[in-house]
Design a protein around this motif. Structure first.
Motif, PDB file in Angstrom:
ATOM      1  N   LEU A   7      41.903  40.825  45.664  1.00 16.82           N
ATOM      2  CA  LEU A   7      41.286  41.731  44.769  1.00 16.82           C
ATOM      3  C   LEU A   7      41.539  43.086  43.827  1.00 16.82           C
ATOM      4  O   LEU A   7      40.734  42.851  41.882  1.00 16.82           O
ATOM      5  CB  LEU A   7      40.330  42.809  45.801  1.00 16.82           C
ATOM      6  CG  LEU A   7      39.853  41.948  47.454  1.00 16.82           C
ATOM      7  CD1 LEU A   7      39.312  42.999  47.571  1.00 16.82           C
ATOM      8  CD2 LEU A   7      38.383  41.200  45.953  1.00 16.82           C
ATOM      9  N   LEU A  43      40.860  40.492  40.181  1.00 14.01           N
ATOM     10  CA  LEU A  43      40.027  40.941  39.595  1.00 14.01           C
ATOM     11  C   LEU A  43      39.625  42.234  38.550  1.00 14.01           C
ATOM     12  O   LEU A  43      39.105  41.516  37.943  1.00 14.01           O
ATOM     13  CB  LEU A  43      38.717  41.137  40.680  1.00 14.01           C
ATOM     14  CG  LEU A  43      38.673  39.289  42.035  1.00 14.01           C
ATOM     15  CD1 LEU A  43      36.968  39.539  42.380  1.00 14.01           C
ATOM     16  CD2 LEU A  43      38.695  38.618  41.418  1.00 14.01           C
ATOM     17  N   ARG A  79      37.827  48.909  42.687  1.00 12.73           N
ATOM     18  CA  ARG A  79      37.118  49.950  43.491  1.00 12.73           C
ATOM     19  C   ARG A  79      37.549  49.864  44.347  1.00 12.73           C
ATOM     20  O   ARG A  79      36.979  48.540  44.850  1.00 12.73           O
ATOM     21  CB  ARG A  79      35.857  50.114  42.566  1.00 12.73           C
ATOM     22  CG  ARG A  79      36.294  50.481  41.189  1.00 12.73           C
ATOM     23  CD  ARG A  79      34.373  50.596  40.787  1.00 12.73           C
ATOM     24  NE  ARG A  79      34.858  50.668  39.452  1.00 12.73           N
ATOM     25  CZ  ARG A  79      34.178  50.701  38.275  1.00 12.73           C
ATOM     26  NH1 ARG A  79      33.127  49.912  38.224  1.00 12.73           N
ATOM     27  NH2 ARG A  79      34.358  51.213  37.555  1.00 12.73           N
ATOM     28  N   ILE A 109      32.854  43.203  41.693  1.00 13.13           N
ATOM     29  CA  ILE A 109      33.107  42.543  42.242  1.00 13.13           C
ATOM     30  C   ILE A 109      34.006  42.723  43.362  1.00 13.13           C
ATOM     31  O   ILE A 109      34.353  42.656  44.751  1.00 13.13           O
ATOM     32  CB  ILE A 109      32.894  40.833  41.473  1.00 13.13           C
ATOM     33  CG1 ILE A 109      33.373  40.002  42.580  1.00 13.13           C
ATOM     34  CG2 ILE A 109      34.305  41.743  40.420  1.00 13.13           C
ATOM     35  CD1 ILE A 109      32.156  39.403  43.070  1.00 13.13           C
ATOM     36  N   ASP A 110      35.358  43.386  43.066  1.00 11.32           N
ATOM     37  CA  ASP A 110      36.332  43.426  44.033  1.00 11.32           C
ATOM     38  C   ASP A 110      35.718  44.546  44.717  1.00 11.32           C
ATOM     39  O   ASP A 110      35.422  43.836  46.760  1.00 11.32           O
ATOM     40  CB  ASP A 110      37.282  44.607  42.978  1.00 11.32           C
ATOM     41  CG  ASP A 110      36.809  45.165  42.529  1.00 11.32           C
ATOM     42  OD1 ASP A 110      35.905  45.177  41.976  1.00 11.32           O
ATOM     43  OD2 ASP A 110      37.991  46.365  42.017  1.00 11.32           O
ATOM     44  N   TYR A 111      34.743  45.073  44.936  1.00 10.28           N
ATOM     45  CA  TYR A 111      33.973  46.432  45.767  1.00 10.28           C
ATOM     46  C   TYR A 111      33.609  45.754  46.498  1.00 10.28           C
ATOM     47  O   TYR A 111      33.372  45.665  47.828  1.00 10.28           O
ATOM     48  CB  TYR A 111      33.584  47.733  45.207  1.00 10.28           C
ATOM     49  CG  TYR A 111      32.999  48.296  46.554  1.00 10.28           C
ATOM     50  CD1 TYR A 111      33.418  49.317  46.925  1.00 10.28           C
ATOM     51  CD2 TYR A 111      31.456  48.586  46.621  1.00 10.28           C
ATOM     52  CE1 TYR A 111      32.801  50.555  47.900  1.00 10.28           C
ATOM     53  CE2 TYR A 111      31.083  49.248  47.089  1.00 10.28           C
ATOM     54  CZ  TYR A 111      31.594  49.711  48.304  1.00 10.28           C
ATOM     55  OH  TYR A 111      30.550  51.475  49.122  1.00 10.28           O
ATOM     56  N   LEU A 145      33.492  42.331  47.105  1.00 12.62           N
ATOM     57  CA  LEU A 145      33.717  41.361  47.837  1.00 12.62           C
ATOM     58  C   LEU A 145      34.839  42.173  49.363  1.00 12.62           C
ATOM     59  O   LEU A 145      35.470  41.585  50.336  1.00 12.62           O
ATOM     60  CB  LEU A 145      34.596  40.669  46.961  1.00 12.62           C
ATOM     61  CG  LEU A 145      34.388  39.640  46.400  1.00 12.62           C
ATOM     62  CD1 LEU A 145      35.219  38.975  45.220  1.00 12.62           C
ATOM     63  CD2 LEU A 145      33.879  38.463  47.358  1.00 12.62           C
TER      64      LEU A 145
END
Ligand code: SF4
Lengths: 234, 474
Positions: free
Chosen positions: A10, A13, A22, B66-68, B70
């Motif tokens: 993550l 990303l 985030r 997307i990071d949040y 996932l």
């Protein structure tokens, strides 16, 4: 249970997106349009039943409508129409409410009936696999697409609507809503209020089918070959 | 298999596709049927454009965060007893799955159709550790028995006729009945039922994961994904990292767009959302669950001008309207992702080197962009690819370079972009004669030698559609 490699994955990303990672505080924006709520939004329950009935023609599903008094009769006819000898059904609390538990008891003379039983473990599946007919209630019924929504649990196994040769869904009239929007909203709201979702939510729309051979529609592949919906007036 | 499915040069693959008469007719008729189904559903809704706008907004928001999402998803799957593995590469994903197979001492694996497992070459990885893999989607099973490759992302065996299917069943499985599709399917049902019951592990893809509660959703018609998630005690879902929605409410929109755009159905027969392992007292579903989230090149696309390519929901609508796909078929693209989206995404995932012809496999007519349910500007991205290829390799001839300057202009402003479909037509004019292109520059030549290639229509899809709306015959 284990979550592996999450942070490096993550983090990278976020790096590609050119900002820090985030981890909280993201709200869904208010979308600019909401066409999903306009579909059949003025329709009465009876009008929705008409929509459902028409949609049943499209999805190769037999449609029947009855009331509580005649439900058992219509159910028996449908089973016989399918030449059903072996039946598997959910052990739903609604069986009693709709007079089905007596039917299943008395029908034991004519049919081999198995009610889903959590203590019988994998034998449930074995039974479902050789059953001619599977019977469940619909939890939410979507008029637009002709879909029954099933919250599968230990009383209502996933196999009942899947493995038998035919499938009968009993649809209490009050379960009918315009479309998937109302079902997913209910799932969302249940989640917000802390109710854990079923391990399996099945949206079932008619019999299984395939267009994989020369684009010809073949009805009945891995799941049921024939399906009947019985709408019961409340 | 991996994303690249052929080592034959691009021109050869195109020639092969164009020469295959059955395939071309099958593709043409399938395209017609898919298109009219989709169009009918769009017309019936009346406000299809609003649906597309909503789809685009949802995808844009989700990919930006997307990071949040996932992270939330993985938390929720884990809370429900599932293991989550984040795989940067195809190798990492395959190794993890191999590890589970070995640990379980699994001999037989049943799979339901999944593009991402094709992309990472999972079947070969499973074979390496001695597991027998059975594809359970009817089309995929046919291809597997015949050791053939998919040619369409929704109906993978589109290029095979029923006589060929009968022959395959007869040779490989001792089938003795006719070539009636119903009989063929019923034979497959019996055979595959045994496979489901005997399987140690079930493997699925994932159409959409719902972040808020950890539900992984499959959209199918045959019911094989339900069998795969009901019977085996161990189950693995493999998802491309972008296949995620924030809540159940967005699942509604994306599933509705997918089924309408893909097959012209309001919903497919089965939309199935499974969350973690089976609960106490349940007889169906896995006792051990793994979700493998795959990057495999996708993250490189984040933060670039191609980010919206990750919005794709794999509906194949762009493939079904593409005049080039119609002509050359799926195998010519040399990628498991054919058609316009394949031409956009394959070079991004697998590099330009092996796929630099793909961005040219388009007439830039813009039909793909017009139908895409999440409004990915496909042909604009194809133009950008061409530009990049020309810039990078500096291989283009003078004329091409000149043309690229023009493309750059169109692509740089939204207003000009709207005109680009129309502008593509004059660009191709020099080679078209009587509406058919007899010979074209570069890669186009490959498919103009044997067959006349239809020139882009005089009208853009948009203007055609507008006229149609007005009730004019066109
Ligand atoms: S690019 Fe758009 S039209 Fe093409 S498959 Fe993806 S979502 Fe469908």
């Amino acid at each position: 249970m284990a979550i592996q490699n999450r942070d490096s994955f993550l983090d990278s990303l976020a790096a590609n997106l050119g900002r820090p990672r985030r981890t909280q505080g993201i709200e869904r924006p208010k979308w600019s349009v909401s066409p999903q709520f306009e579909v059949l939004n003025q329709a009465s329950k009876d009008e929705l039943i008409d929509v459902l009935k028409k949609q049943c023609e499209v999805i190769h599903t037999d449609f029947k409508r009855t009331d509580r008094t005649d439900l058992v009769k219509v159910l028996r006819e449908t089973i016989e129409g399918y030449n059903g000898k072996v039946i598997v059904a959910s052990s739903d609390s609604r069986n009693e409410e709709y007079g089905l538990d007596n039917f299943y008891k008395s029908a034991a003379e004519d049919f081999d009936v198995h009610l889903w039983d959590e203590t019988m473990w994998k034998e449930n599946q074995v039974f479902a696999e050789r059953a001619d007919v599977g019977i469940t209630f619909s939890d939410i019924t979507l008029a637009e697409s002709g879909t029954v929504t099933l919250f599968n649990n230990k009383y209502n196994g996933r196999s009942i609507s899947l493995m038998p040769r035919t499938y009968i869904a009993i649809i209490p009239k009050h379960t009918i809503v315009p479309r998937m929007t109302q079902a997913t909203r209910q799932l969302h709201e249940a989640h917000i209020s802390g109710n854990a979702v079923s391990s399996c939510v099945s949206f079932v729309t008619g019999p299984s089918n395939s267009a994989d051979i020369e684009m010809n529609l073949i009805v009945g592949v891995h799941g049921p070959v024939e399906v009947t919906y019985i709408v019961v007036d409340d | 298999m991996s994303i690249k499915i052929s080592n034959a040069p691009y021109n050869e693959r195109v020639q092969e596709g164009v020469k295959n008469d059955f395939m071309r007719k099958a593709v043409a008729s399938a395209q017609g049927r898919f298109r009219s189904g989709r169009q009918k559903q769009a017309d019936e809704l009346g406000n299809w454009e609003d649906w597309r706008t909503l789809g685009e907004e949802i995808r844009t928001h989700t990919l930006r965060n997307i990071d949040y999402y996932l992270e939330i998803l993985s938390e929720n799957v884990s809370k429900r007893g599932g293991n989550v593995f984040f795989a940067k590469t195809a190798e990492e994903a395959n190794e993890y799955i191999q590890h589970i197979i070995k640990k379980k001492n699994a001999k037989k694996v049943v799979k339901s159709k999944s593009m991402v497992t094709e992309e990472i070459g999972l079947n070969d990885a499973l074979a390496e550790v001695g597991a027998e893999v059975v594809e359970s989607d009817l089309g995929e099973w046919i291809l597997q028995l015949d050791e053939d490759l998919p040619s369409h992302i929704v109906t993978p065996a589109l290029h095979k006729n029923k006589e060929q299917v009968r022959e395959t069943f007869a040779v490989k499985k001792g089938y003795e009945q006719s070539d009636k599709p119903e009989e063929l399917a019923s034979f497959a049902r019996q055979q595959l039922r045994q496979e489901f019951l005997a399987a140690d592990v079930g493997i699925t893809g994932c159409n959409f994961a719902v972040a808020e509660s950890g539900a992984v959703t499959f959209v199918t018609n045959e019911g094989n994904a339900r069998m795969v998630t009901t019977i085996p005690d161990t189950q693995i879902s493999v998802m491309g990292m972008e296949r995620i929605v924030p809540t159940w409410e967005e699942l509604d929109i994306l599933v509705s767009l997918l089924t309408r755009a893909a097959v012209g159905q309001k919903l497919t027969s089965y939309i199935t959302s499974i969350t973690g392992t089976r609960l106490e007292g349940e007889s169906d579903g896995p006792e051990e669950y793994h979700l493998v989230i795959v990057d495999n090149g996708r993250s490189k696309i984040l933060g670039t001008e191609f980010q919206s390519a990750l919005h794709c929901i794999r509906c194949a609508a762009c493939i079904n309207v593409c005049p080039v796909y119609r002509h050359v078929g799926g195998h010519a693209y040399g990628s498991i992702y054919p058609g316009p989206i394949g031409a956009v995404i394959t070079p991004l995932l697998d590099g330009y080197e092996d796929h630099k012809e793909l961005p040219y496999a388009s007439s830039l007519c813009g039909a793909c962009t017009e139908v895409c349910p999440v409004k990915i500007p496909l042909h604009e991205q194809l133009i950008r690819h061409r530009q990049i290829i020309v810039e990078r390799e500096n291989k283009g001839n003078k004329m091409e370079k000149l043309a690229m300057k023009g493309f750059a202009k169109w692509a740089s402003s939204p207003a000009a972009y709207k005109l680009s479909a129309a502008a593509a037509r004059p660009a191709l004019q020099p080679w078209s004669k009587n509406e058919m292109i007899k010979s074209g520059p570069g890669p186009l030549k490959g498919w103009t030698i044997n067959r006349d290639f239809p020139a882009p229509a005089k009208q853009t899809f948009r203007s055609w559609y507008k006229n149609r709306q007005k009730g004019r015959e066109v």
